[in-house]
Motif scaffolding. Structure first.
Motif, PDB file in Angstrom:
ATOM      1  N   LEU A 185      12.217 -29.844  79.299  1.00 56.89           N
ATOM      2  CA  LEU A 185      12.535 -28.457  78.941  1.00 56.89           C
ATOM      3  C   LEU A 185      12.649 -27.699  80.251  1.00 56.89           C
ATOM      4  CD1 LEU A 185      10.247 -27.358  75.943  1.00 56.89           C
ATOM      5  CD2 LEU A 185      12.711 -27.741  75.932  1.00 56.89           C
ATOM      6  N   GLU A 186      13.866 -27.344  80.627  1.00 56.79           N
ATOM      7  CA  GLU A 186      14.080 -26.762  81.948  1.00 56.79           C
ATOM      8  C   GLU A 186      13.573 -25.331  82.048  1.00 56.79           C
ATOM      9  OE1 GLU A 186      18.253 -27.264  82.382  1.00 56.79           O
ATOM     10  OE2 GLU A 186      18.111 -29.390  82.898  1.00 56.79           O
ATOM     11  N   GLN A 187      13.511 -24.634  80.919  1.00 55.79           N
ATOM     12  CA  GLN A 187      13.131 -23.225  80.951  1.00 55.79           C
ATOM     13  C   GLN A 187      11.664 -22.986  80.597  1.00 55.79           C
ATOM     14  OE1 GLN A 187      15.341 -21.202  82.217  1.00 55.79           O
ATOM     15  NE2 GLN A 187      16.747 -22.946  82.300  1.00 55.79           N
ATOM     16  N   GLY A 188      10.870 -24.041  80.635  1.00 54.11           N
ATOM     17  CA  GLY A 188       9.452 -23.877  80.363  1.00 54.11           C
ATOM     18  C   GLY A 188       9.112 -23.991  78.890  1.00 54.11           C
ATOM     19  N   PHE A 189       7.818 -23.868  78.592  1.00 55.22           N
ATOM     20  CA  PHE A 189       7.307 -24.035  77.236  1.00 55.22           C
ATOM     21  C   PHE A 189       6.468 -22.806  76.920  1.00 55.22           C
ATOM     22  CE2 PHE A 189       5.663 -27.706  74.350  1.00 55.22           C
ATOM     23  CZ  PHE A 189       5.928 -26.925  73.239  1.00 55.22           C
ATOM     24  N   GLN A 190       7.109 -21.796  76.319  1.00 56.04           N
ATOM     25  CA  GLN A 190       6.450 -20.512  76.122  1.00 56.04           C
ATOM     26  C   GLN A 190       5.224 -20.611  75.222  1.00 56.04           C
ATOM     27  OE1 GLN A 190       9.325 -17.657  74.757  1.00 56.04           O
ATOM     28  NE2 GLN A 190      10.493 -17.694  76.670  1.00 56.04           N
ATOM     29  N   GLN A 191       5.270 -21.502  74.220  1.00 52.06           N
ATOM     30  CA  GLN A 191       4.130 -21.617  73.303  1.00 52.06           C
ATOM     31  C   GLN A 191       2.836 -21.974  74.032  1.00 52.06           C
ATOM     32  OE1 GLN A 191       7.179 -22.825  72.874  1.00 52.06           O
ATOM     33  NE2 GLN A 191       7.619 -23.368  70.736  1.00 52.06           N
ATOM     34  N   LEU A 192       2.960 -22.710  75.140  1.00 51.87           N
ATOM     35  CA  LEU A 192       1.784 -23.101  75.929  1.00 51.87           C
ATOM     36  C   LEU A 192       1.619 -22.247  77.177  1.00 51.87           C
ATOM     37  CD1 LEU A 192       1.962 -27.008  75.781  1.00 51.87           C
ATOM     38  CD2 LEU A 192       0.564 -25.480  74.403  1.00 51.87           C
ATOM     39  N   GLY A 193       2.510 -21.295  77.356  1.00 50.65           N
ATOM     40  CA  GLY A 193       2.442 -20.437  78.533  1.00 50.65           C
ATOM     41  C   GLY A 193       2.816 -21.146  79.813  1.00 50.65           C
ATOM     42  N   LEU A 194       3.637 -22.198  79.700  1.00 47.57           N
ATOM     43  CA  LEU A 194       4.039 -22.961  80.877  1.00 47.57           C
ATOM     44  C   LEU A 194       5.348 -22.428  81.429  1.00 47.57           C
ATOM     45  CD1 LEU A 194       3.272 -26.603  79.650  1.00 47.57           C
ATOM     46  CD2 LEU A 194       1.873 -25.159  81.139  1.00 47.57           C
ATOM     47  N   LEU A 195       5.333 -21.970  82.660  1.00 47.63           N
ATOM     48  CA  LEU A 195       6.535 -21.529  83.335  1.00 47.63           C
ATOM     49  C   LEU A 195       7.108 -22.679  84.149  1.00 47.63           C
ATOM     50  CD1 LEU A 195       5.288 -18.058  84.630  1.00 47.63           C
ATOM     51  CD2 LEU A 195       6.525 -18.553  82.515  1.00 47.63           C
ATOM     52  N   GLY A 196       8.413 -22.663  84.380  1.00 45.66           N
ATOM     53  CA  GLY A 196       9.037 -23.747  85.115  1.00 45.66           C
ATOM     54  C   GLY A 196       9.375 -24.900  84.186  1.00 45.66           C
ATOM     55  N   GLU A 197       9.791 -26.017  84.744  1.00 44.35           N
ATOM     56  CA  GLU A 197      10.238 -27.159  83.950  1.00 44.35           C
ATOM     57  C   GLU A 197       9.069 -27.982  83.442  1.00 44.35           C
ATOM     58  OE1 GLU A 197      12.993 -31.171  84.579  1.00 44.35           O
ATOM     59  OE2 GLU A 197      13.444 -29.356  85.732  1.00 44.35           O
ATOM     60  N   VAL A 198       9.216 -28.451  82.206  1.00 42.48           N
ATOM     61  CA  VAL A 198       8.213 -29.320  81.611  1.00 42.48           C
ATOM     62  C   VAL A 198       8.852 -30.676  81.350  1.00 42.48           C
ATOM     63  CG1 VAL A 198       6.631 -29.680  79.681  1.00 42.48           C
ATOM     64  CG2 VAL A 198       7.086 -27.356  80.503  1.00 42.48           C
TER      65      VAL A 198
END
Length: 270
Positions: A185-198
């Motif tokens: 996921l290049e735009q991060g994972f908002q549900q986990l509050g992760l910014l940047g790529e996942v």
């Protein structure tokens, strides 16, 4: 500086794609530094687990891993059969063999062209796939064989497969060596509050089968990184038709025709 003909002739990369045969002749590109969160997929728990334990693990639905899908003898027979046919140059240091209709995804046009069916040795494999409940009713209409080798810098960039023609389930059989399928996921994972790529790394053992469906098929991009091709690797990816090409769909008649050709299992690579 012009690229020697011998280099051009030995490489099929276009645009930003590159391999070890051509990248020295392309403009150097240094990607910007980015935040990267790396997780590993656990097929037993179906969780994405962070390598350092933090941030927390999270459910990762839409992946089925079937280890030892092939026997050693079946793998040997399949590779021997493939190597008797021509491997065509493909992008990013790969070689390929296509068994399927000719498709123009931009114009949304499909032509049976020279499609003569899936290869004969795939018949027993498809029947085996259909015994797994996740693959019940799976009727592949396309098979793509890909050859990866570290000396060519083979890889495939993170991407989402088309969903206009290809259906819900993507099936890949991994042969000759272990590798890693990287989900991103290049735009991060908002549900986990992760910014940047996942990234979620899915380990693919030799002779295993992997199915992508649901979120893993439609939300997460998938790819094979160059660093994860350490020996020759061959894979076969099977794709089914979307609802638009099945009974009741806009192109049901064409879909039925393609399925009849595929099910002959009398194909030769296009």
């Amino acid at each position: 500086m012009t690229v020697p003909d011998r280099v051009v002739a030995s490489c099929a990369c276009k645009g930003v794609r590159r391999c070890l045969l051509c990248e020295n002749f392309k403009e150097n590109h240094f990607p910007e530094e980015k935040i990267l969160h790396i997780y590993s997929y656990n097929p037993e728990t179906e969780l994405a687990v962070h390598k350092d334990g933090k941030p927390a693990s999270f459910p990762f639905p839409g992946v089925l891993l079937w280890e030892d899908f092939l026997s050693e003898e079946e793998e040997k027979e399949l590779i021997s059969s493939m190597d008797k046919d021509t491997w065509n140059l493909s992008q990013s240091g790969r070689k390929k063999q296509d068994f399927g209709p000719k498709v123009n995804f931009k114009k949304r046009k499909v032509r049976p062209a020279n499609f003569s069916g899936l290869p004969a040795l795939s018949k027993k494999l498809v029947l085996r796939m259909q015994q797994e409940k996740t693959l019940a009713g799976f009727q592949p209409v396309e098979q793509c064989n890909l050859d990866y080798h570290p000396q060519r810098g083979s890889a495939i960039d993170p991407h989402l497969d088309d969903s206009w023609l290809w259906g819900e389930r993507l099936v890949t059989v991994n042969m000759l060596s272990d590798t890693t399928l990287t989900m991103s996921l290049e735009q991060g994972f908002q549900q986990l509050g992760l910014l940047g790529e996942v990234n979620v790394e899915v380990a693919l053992p030799r002779r295993s089968l992997v199915v992508l469906y649901g979120e893993a098929r439609h939300r997460w991009k998938h790819g094979i990184l160059r660093k994860d091709v350490r020996e020759r690797r061959v894979c076969s990816t099977y794709r089914e038709l979307s609802a638009e090409f099945l009974p009741g769909g806009q192109h049901a008649e064409l879909g039925a025709h393609l399925l009849n050709i595929a099910a002959s299992f009398n194909g030769a690579p296009i």
